[in-house]
Design an enzyme around this catalytic site. Sequence first.
Site, PDB file in Angstrom:
ATOM      1  N   PRO A   9       0.791  -1.229   0.000  1.00 18.51           N
ATOM      2  CA  PRO A   9       0.000   0.000   0.000  1.00 18.51           C
ATOM      3  C   PRO A   9       0.828   1.286   0.000  1.00 18.51           C
ATOM      4  O   PRO A   9       1.856   1.368   0.667  1.00 18.51           O
ATOM      5  CB  PRO A   9      -0.829  -0.100   1.283  1.00 18.51           C
ATOM      6  CG  PRO A   9      -0.184  -1.163   2.100  1.00 18.51           C
ATOM      7  CD  PRO A   9       0.478  -2.097   1.140  1.00 18.51           C
ATOM      8  N   ASN A  10       0.321   2.221  -0.765  1.00 14.73           N
ATOM      9  CA  ASN A  10       0.860   3.587  -0.884  1.00 14.73           C
ATOM     10  C   ASN A  10       2.145   3.682  -1.709  1.00 14.73           C
ATOM     11  O   ASN A  10       2.603   4.782  -2.001  1.00 14.73           O
ATOM     12  CB  ASN A  10       1.073   4.239   0.498  1.00 14.73           C
ATOM     13  CG  ASN A  10      -0.228   4.395   1.246  1.00 14.73           C
ATOM     14  OD1 ASN A  10      -1.177   4.952   0.699  1.00 14.73           O
ATOM     15  ND2 ASN A  10      -0.309   3.880   2.455  1.00 14.73           N
ATOM     16  N   ARG A  17       5.365  10.822  -1.514  1.00 14.86           N
ATOM     17  CA  ARG A  17       5.496  10.491  -0.087  1.00 14.86           C
ATOM     18  C   ARG A  17       6.696  11.231   0.501  1.00 14.86           C
ATOM     19  O   ARG A  17       7.520  11.758  -0.242  1.00 14.86           O
ATOM     20  CB  ARG A  17       5.630   8.964   0.062  1.00 14.86           C
ATOM     21  CG  ARG A  17       4.395   8.227  -0.483  1.00 14.86           C
ATOM     22  CD  ARG A  17       4.404   6.775  -0.122  1.00 14.86           C
ATOM     23  NE  ARG A  17       4.282   6.573   1.323  1.00 14.86           N
ATOM     24  CZ  ARG A  17       4.382   5.386   1.920  1.00 14.86           C
ATOM     25  NH1 ARG A  17       4.592   4.295   1.189  1.00 14.86           N
ATOM     26  NH2 ARG A  17       4.261   5.284   3.231  1.00 14.86           N
ATOM     27  N   TYR A  22      11.529   8.219   1.666  1.00 14.66           N
ATOM     28  CA  TYR A  22      11.233   7.417   0.473  1.00 14.66           C
ATOM     29  C   TYR A  22      11.850   7.950  -0.813  1.00 14.66           C
ATOM     30  O   TYR A  22      11.683   7.344  -1.876  1.00 14.66           O
ATOM     31  CB  TYR A  22       9.706   7.294   0.312  1.00 14.66           C
ATOM     32  CG  TYR A  22       9.040   6.736   1.559  1.00 14.66           C
ATOM     33  CD1 TYR A  22       9.404   5.480   2.051  1.00 14.66           C
ATOM     34  CD2 TYR A  22       8.085   7.463   2.260  1.00 14.66           C
ATOM     35  CE1 TYR A  22       8.813   4.973   3.205  1.00 14.66           C
ATOM     36  CE2 TYR A  22       7.493   6.961   3.416  1.00 14.66           C
ATOM     37  CZ  TYR A  22       7.861   5.713   3.880  1.00 14.66           C
ATOM     38  OH  TYR A  22       7.291   5.209   5.019  1.00 14.66           O
ATOM     39  N   ASN A  74       8.099  -5.626  -1.026  1.00 14.37           N
ATOM     40  CA  ASN A  74       8.018  -4.535  -0.058  1.00 14.37           C
ATOM     41  C   ASN A  74       6.558  -4.490   0.391  1.00 14.37           C
ATOM     42  O   ASN A  74       5.716  -3.912  -0.292  1.00 14.37           O
ATOM     43  CB  ASN A  74       8.435  -3.200  -0.679  1.00 14.37           C
ATOM     44  CG  ASN A  74       8.424  -2.084   0.356  1.00 14.37           C
ATOM     45  OD1 ASN A  74       7.916  -2.267   1.466  1.00 14.37           O
ATOM     46  ND2 ASN A  74       8.964  -0.930   0.001  1.00 14.37           N
ATOM     47  N   ALA A  77       3.236  -0.869   4.754  1.00 15.11           N
ATOM     48  CA  ALA A  77       2.680  -0.876   6.116  1.00 15.11           C
ATOM     49  C   ALA A  77       2.273  -2.268   6.582  1.00 15.11           C
ATOM     50  O   ALA A  77       2.273  -2.553   7.793  1.00 15.11           O
ATOM     51  CB  ALA A  77       1.482   0.069   6.177  1.00 15.11           C
ATOM     52  N   HIS A  80       4.176  -4.517   9.148  1.00 11.51           N
ATOM     53  CA  HIS A  80       4.061  -4.355  10.598  1.00 11.51           C
ATOM     54  C   HIS A  80       2.747  -4.890  11.159  1.00 11.51           C
ATOM     55  O   HIS A  80       2.514  -4.788  12.357  1.00 11.51           O
ATOM     56  CB  HIS A  80       4.212  -2.868  10.950  1.00 11.51           C
ATOM     57  CG  HIS A  80       5.294  -2.185  10.175  1.00 11.51           C
ATOM     58  ND1 HIS A  80       6.614  -2.560  10.293  1.00 11.51           N
ATOM     59  CD2 HIS A  80       5.258  -1.203   9.227  1.00 11.51           C
ATOM     60  CE1 HIS A  80       7.346  -1.806   9.467  1.00 11.51           C
ATOM     61  NE2 HIS A  80       6.559  -0.984   8.809  1.00 11.51           N
ATOM     62  N   ASP A  87       1.901 -15.733   6.631  1.00  7.27           N
ATOM     63  CA  ASP A  87       1.519 -17.134   6.416  1.00  7.27           C
ATOM     64  C   ASP A  87       1.629 -17.532   4.949  1.00  7.27           C
ATOM     65  O   ASP A  87       2.005 -18.673   4.641  1.00  7.27           O
ATOM     66  CB  ASP A  87       0.084 -17.373   6.914  1.00  7.27           C
ATOM     67  CG  ASP A  87      -0.024 -17.338   8.441  1.00  7.27           C
ATOM     68  OD1 ASP A  87       1.025 -17.246   9.114  1.00  7.27           O
ATOM     69  OD2 ASP A  87      -1.164 -17.393   8.952  1.00  7.27           O
ATOM     70  N   GLU A  98      12.862  -9.420   1.341  1.00  7.86           N
ATOM     71  CA  GLU A  98      12.138  -8.279   1.912  1.00  7.86           C
ATOM     72  C   GLU A  98      12.900  -7.005   1.563  1.00  7.86           C
ATOM     73  O   GLU A  98      14.116  -6.947   1.762  1.00  7.86           O
ATOM     74  CB  GLU A  98      12.075  -8.454   3.437  1.00  7.86           C
ATOM     75  CG  GLU A  98      11.444  -7.295   4.171  1.00  7.86           C
ATOM     76  CD  GLU A  98      11.780  -7.298   5.673  1.00  7.86           C
ATOM     77  OE1 GLU A  98      12.582  -8.138   6.141  1.00  7.86           O
ATOM     78  OE2 GLU A  98      11.243  -6.412   6.362  1.00  7.86           O
ATOM     79  N   HIS A 100      12.868  -2.577   1.709  1.00  3.09           N
ATOM     80  CA  HIS A 100      12.290  -1.293   2.142  1.00  3.09           C
ATOM     81  C   HIS A 100      13.147  -0.153   1.640  1.00  3.09           C
ATOM     82  O   HIS A 100      14.382  -0.259   1.635  1.00  3.09           O
ATOM     83  CB  HIS A 100      12.218  -1.208   3.674  1.00  3.09           C
ATOM     84  CG  HIS A 100      11.385  -2.289   4.277  1.00  3.09           C
ATOM     85  ND1 HIS A 100      10.010  -2.259   4.270  1.00  3.09           N
ATOM     86  CD2 HIS A 100      11.736  -3.460   4.857  1.00  3.09           C
ATOM     87  CE1 HIS A 100       9.558  -3.358   4.839  1.00  3.09           C
ATOM     88  NE2 HIS A 100      10.580  -4.111   5.197  1.00  3.09           N
ATOM     89  N   LEU A 101      12.493   0.926   1.267  1.00  2.00           N
ATOM     90  CA  LEU A 101      13.222   2.131   0.876  1.00  2.00           C
ATOM     91  C   LEU A 101      13.917   2.752   2.077  1.00  2.00           C
ATOM     92  O   LEU A 101      15.058   3.206   1.991  1.00  2.00           O
ATOM     93  CB  LEU A 101      12.241   3.149   0.275  1.00  2.00           C
ATOM     94  CG  LEU A 101      11.576   2.713  -1.030  1.00  2.00           C
ATOM     95  CD1 LEU A 101      10.107   3.050  -1.011  1.00  2.00           C
ATOM     96  CD2 LEU A 101      12.260   3.339  -2.216  1.00  2.00           C
ATOM     97  N   SER A 102      13.207   2.821   3.192  1.00  2.00           N
ATOM     98  CA  SER A 102      13.689   3.545   4.372  1.00  2.00           C
ATOM     99  C   SER A 102      14.415   2.599   5.330  1.00  2.00           C
ATOM    100  O   SER A 102      14.381   1.378   5.182  1.00  2.00           O
ATOM    101  CB  SER A 102      12.500   4.197   5.090  1.00  2.00           C
ATOM    102  OG  SER A 102      11.666   3.211   5.663  1.00  2.00           O
ATOM    103  N   ARG A 107      13.181   3.620  12.741  1.00  2.00           N
ATOM    104  CA  ARG A 107      12.136   4.651  12.763  1.00  2.00           C
ATOM    105  C   ARG A 107      11.231   4.460  13.988  1.00  2.00           C
ATOM    106  O   ARG A 107      11.708   4.074  15.043  1.00  2.00           O
ATOM    107  CB  ARG A 107      11.374   4.606  11.429  1.00  2.00           C
ATOM    108  CG  ARG A 107      12.286   4.974  10.241  1.00  2.00           C
ATOM    109  CD  ARG A 107      11.577   4.869   8.909  1.00  2.00           C
ATOM    110  NE  ARG A 107      10.416   5.772   8.855  1.00  2.00           N
ATOM    111  CZ  ARG A 107       9.474   5.725   7.904  1.00  2.00           C
ATOM    112  NH1 ARG A 107       9.551   4.814   6.941  1.00  2.00           N
ATOM    113  NH2 ARG A 107       8.469   6.580   7.927  1.00  2.00           N
ATOM    114  N   ARG A 111       7.114   0.499  13.661  1.00  2.00           N
ATOM    115  CA  ARG A 111       7.724  -0.064  12.441  1.00  2.00           C
ATOM    116  C   ARG A 111       8.777  -1.129  12.775  1.00  2.00           C
ATOM    117  O   ARG A 111       9.277  -1.821  11.900  1.00  2.00           O
ATOM    118  CB  ARG A 111       8.355   1.045  11.594  1.00  2.00           C
ATOM    119  CG  ARG A 111       7.339   1.958  10.971  1.00  2.00           C
ATOM    120  CD  ARG A 111       7.971   2.982  10.054  1.00  2.00           C
ATOM    121  NE  ARG A 111       7.160   4.169  10.001  1.00  2.00           N
ATOM    122  CZ  ARG A 111       6.109   4.352   9.189  1.00  2.00           C
ATOM    123  NH1 ARG A 111       5.768   3.424   8.330  1.00  2.00           N
ATOM    124  NH2 ARG A 111       5.407   5.470   9.219  1.00  2.00           N
TER     125      ARG A 111
END
Length: 143
Positions: A9-10, A17, A22, A74, A77, A80, A87, A98, A100-102, A107, A111
């Site tokens: 999402p997002n 963002r 990001y 990725n 949200a 978390h 599963d 996995e 992530h940009l950040s 953080r 998170r």
Amino acid sequence: MNVLVINGPNLNLLGKRPKEHYGTKTLDDINALMKNAAKGSAIILDFYQSNYEGDIVTKIQEAVLGKYDAIIINPAAYTHTSVAIHDALEMFKGEKIEVHLSHVDEREDFRKVNFVRSVCTATFAGKLEGSYVDAVEYLKAKL
Ligand code: DQA
């Protein structure tokens, strides 16, 4: 090697963002960088983005049922919050990366809760779009 790239999402609105976390690239920009990194190798990338948890689960199930050899994800949200994505990933036996940009572990405390890491085979985070390119390079090294 057929690789499923999932963005949660997002991430369809990357570019709008917060830049400090990001960066400035759009998701199309990032997909192009990944394609470029895969060029000339046996990696074929298939890109998928959804804002819906169940749709992401259904897409991971395609990999479980044999359509893909590896997953780069990725979950945004849902990293978390999502036992369902945990599963689904748990059932997939190939490489699961996995991304992530950040710097997601440095953080807010919420998170630091991570439902996917324990079922992934590698993590790349904190390098903006470079995290995605690192994931492709990691798979190339495994070929
Ligand atoms: C993110 C980090 C998540 O905490 C956040 O909810 C995102 C993006 C990242 O790429 O840094 O949407 O997964």
